[in-house]
Scaffold this active site. Structure first.
Site, PDB file in Angstrom:
ATOM      1  N   LEU A 176      25.786 -27.833 -31.100  1.00  0.00           N
ATOM      2  CA  LEU A 176      24.849 -28.695 -31.484  1.00  0.00           C
ATOM      3  C   LEU A 176      24.676 -29.566 -30.617  1.00  0.00           C
ATOM      4  O   LEU A 176      25.854 -30.055 -29.931  1.00  0.00           O
ATOM      5  CB  LEU A 176      25.197 -29.141 -32.827  1.00  0.00           C
ATOM      6  CG  LEU A 176      24.732 -28.587 -34.072  1.00  0.00           C
ATOM      7  CD1 LEU A 176      25.457 -29.514 -35.405  1.00  0.00           C
ATOM      8  CD2 LEU A 176      23.191 -28.782 -34.154  1.00  0.00           C
ATOM      9  N   ASP A 177      23.498 -30.229 -30.046  1.00  0.00           N
ATOM     10  CA  ASP A 177      23.347 -31.234 -29.135  1.00  0.00           C
ATOM     11  C   ASP A 177      24.250 -32.381 -29.562  1.00  0.00           C
ATOM     12  O   ASP A 177      24.243 -32.607 -30.686  1.00  0.00           O
ATOM     13  CB  ASP A 177      22.125 -31.678 -28.854  1.00  0.00           C
ATOM     14  CG  ASP A 177      21.394 -30.498 -28.405  1.00  0.00           C
ATOM     15  OD1 ASP A 177      21.920 -29.647 -27.453  1.00  0.00           O
ATOM     16  OD2 ASP A 177      20.047 -30.394 -28.856  1.00  0.00           O
TER      17      ASP A 177
END
Length: 195
Positions: A39-40
């Site tokens: 996930l960023d």
């Protein structure tokens, strides 16, 4: 047994165990586990970690087509044509996306984000749910931008059968799963039919 950890990754946390700034080691004090996907830093929500390499591969590899479901706060009011375009697949710089599952949703009851999303009185915001089974870099953000709906907040709610279900940011839940049979996995690979 394989361990599967469901973590609600907070905003601003890097999906790695070392480096500068908040990392997974600040939230998951368990040895020998690794993220199954990413996930960023500026995205929140469900991140799966495991100590089983085969399980990690099955979860994260696009070939296995695990649907990932996101709640997305966008700038603007989505029109039917924009939602249809997202569902059909949009063309990005690295090629067209696969069809997605998309629908408008009411504003969900989520935890407050720190720092909060910028608010402008003159610009409305809305929420949509997007489910994809690809894993390109910043894909959902690029998809919404491509149809004129910039993403303000992105929260992953589910990966396949696993859901966030009540986990607060920074908290995790451990599941013990039966280890996949290596023989069964090898046989499935060996008997794969040529295209």
């Amino acid at each position: 047994m394989s361990r599967l950890i469901l973590l609600n990754k907070p905003y601003g946390v890097l999906c790695q165990f070392s480096g500068e700034g908040p990392t997974l080691s600040d939230h998951v004090p368990l040895p020998g586990v690794y993220p199954a996907g990413r996930l960023d830093k500026d995205s929140e929500g469900l991140l799966l970690l495991t100590d089983d390499g085969q399980l990690q591969h099955r979860i994260s590899h696009p070939r296995h087509k695990a649907w990932k479901t996101y709640w997305v706060q966008v700038e603007g009011t989505p029109e039917a044509a924009q939602l249809e375009a997202l569902a059909a697949g949009v063309v990005l710089k690295d090629g067209p996306t696969r069809p997605a599952r998309v629908r408008a949703i009411a504003e969900p009851a989520l935890w407050p984000r720190e720092p909060p999303v910028r608010f402008r009185k003159s610009v409305p915001t809305a929420w949509i749910e997007i489910a994809i089974h690809e894993g390109r870099n910043r894909q959902v953000r690029r998809m919404t931008a491509a149809v004129g709906l910039p993403t303000l907040r992105l929260v992953r709610m589910a990966i396949g059968q696993w859901r966030l279900d009540g986990l607060e940011p920074g908290r995790f839940r451990v599941l013990d799963l039966p280890a996949p049979s290596r023989r069964r996995y090898a046989n499935r690979k060996a008997t794969k039919r040529p295209r």
